[in-house]
Design an enzyme around this catalytic site. Sequence first.
Site, PDB file in Angstrom:
ATOM      1  N   MET A   1     -14.956  48.188 -89.278  1.00 51.24           N
ATOM      2  CA  MET A   1     -14.806  49.328 -89.747  1.00 51.24           C
ATOM      3  C   MET A   1     -13.572  49.504 -88.922  1.00 51.24           C
ATOM      4  O   MET A   1     -13.217  49.909 -87.697  1.00 51.24           O
ATOM      5  CB  MET A   1     -15.691  50.524 -89.417  1.00 51.24           C
ATOM      6  CG  MET A   1     -15.093  52.002 -89.550  1.00 51.24           C
ATOM      7  SD  MET A   1     -16.407  53.218 -89.541  1.00 51.24           S
ATOM      8  CE  MET A   1     -16.350  53.425 -87.519  1.00 51.24           C
ATOM      9  N   PRO A   2     -12.299  49.427 -89.562  1.00 48.53           N
ATOM     10  CA  PRO A   2     -10.775  49.661 -89.026  1.00 48.53           C
ATOM     11  C   PRO A   2     -10.688  51.362 -88.795  1.00 48.53           C
ATOM     12  O   PRO A   2     -11.254  51.844 -89.644  1.00 48.53           O
ATOM     13  CB  PRO A   2      -9.955  49.113 -89.964  1.00 48.53           C
ATOM     14  CG  PRO A   2     -10.496  48.251 -90.883  1.00 48.53           C
ATOM     15  CD  PRO A   2     -11.952  48.780 -90.926  1.00 48.53           C
ATOM     16  N   TYR A   3     -10.120  51.389 -87.714  1.00 48.76           N
ATOM     17  CA  TYR A   3     -10.017  52.848 -87.253  1.00 48.76           C
ATOM     18  C   TYR A   3      -8.477  52.933 -86.936  1.00 48.76           C
ATOM     19  O   TYR A   3      -7.864  52.270 -85.870  1.00 48.76           O
ATOM     20  CB  TYR A   3     -10.559  53.421 -86.201  1.00 48.76           C
ATOM     21  CG  TYR A   3     -10.439  54.606 -85.648  1.00 48.76           C
ATOM     22  CD1 TYR A   3     -10.391  56.039 -86.341  1.00 48.76           C
ATOM     23  CD2 TYR A   3      -9.745  54.595 -84.363  1.00 48.76           C
ATOM     24  CE1 TYR A   3     -10.213  57.173 -85.743  1.00 48.76           C
ATOM     25  CE2 TYR A   3      -9.573  55.903 -83.850  1.00 48.76           C
ATOM     26  CZ  TYR A   3      -9.625  57.089 -84.210  1.00 48.76           C
ATOM     27  OH  TYR A   3      -9.362  58.367 -83.737  1.00 48.76           O
ATOM     28  N   HIS A  38     -14.074  51.341 -95.841  1.00 40.91           N
ATOM     29  CA  HIS A  38     -14.340  51.125 -94.523  1.00 40.91           C
ATOM     30  C   HIS A  38     -13.160  51.633 -93.614  1.00 40.91           C
ATOM     31  O   HIS A  38     -13.527  51.445 -92.303  1.00 40.91           O
ATOM     32  CB  HIS A  38     -14.799  49.948 -94.246  1.00 40.91           C
ATOM     33  CG  HIS A  38     -16.214  49.361 -94.861  1.00 40.91           C
ATOM     34  ND1 HIS A  38     -16.748  48.339 -95.067  1.00 40.91           N
ATOM     35  CD2 HIS A  38     -17.159  50.375 -95.550  1.00 40.91           C
ATOM     36  CE1 HIS A  38     -17.803  48.068 -95.744  1.00 40.91           C
ATOM     37  NE2 HIS A  38     -18.153  49.284 -96.109  1.00 40.91           N
ATOM     38  N   HIS A  40     -10.572  54.059 -91.794  1.00 44.27           N
ATOM     39  CA  HIS A  40     -10.586  55.403 -91.330  1.00 44.27           C
ATOM     40  C   HIS A  40      -9.012  55.643 -90.690  1.00 44.27           C
ATOM     41  O   HIS A  40      -8.918  54.828 -89.887  1.00 44.27           O
ATOM     42  CB  HIS A  40     -11.347  55.791 -90.407  1.00 44.27           C
ATOM     43  CG  HIS A  40     -12.814  55.659 -90.967  1.00 44.27           C
ATOM     44  ND1 HIS A  40     -13.506  56.740 -91.436  1.00 44.27           N
ATOM     45  CD2 HIS A  40     -13.850  54.726 -91.190  1.00 44.27           C
ATOM     46  CE1 HIS A  40     -14.767  56.300 -91.764  1.00 44.27           C
ATOM     47  NE2 HIS A  40     -14.734  55.038 -91.755  1.00 44.27           N
TER      48      HIS A  40
END
Length: 66
Positions: A1-3, A38, A40
């Site tokens: 999940m990249p943020y 996925h 954010h």
Amino acid sequence: MPYINLQITKGATREQKAQIVQQFTETLVTVLGKKPEHTHIVIQEIDEENWGFAGMLTDNYRKREG
């Protein structure tokens, strides 16, 4: 999940922020193969008086350039 947490000085329009989110998401999809759903991205806007560089606060720097 990249943020991604992006901090900028205040002043960007809603349209500019939407473009940032769209293009950053596209980059993660293209470069890393991440799924957009996925990804954010948080944009934090900081007052110019709370951001400093080159030894001075950003609001003072911009006044000097003005």
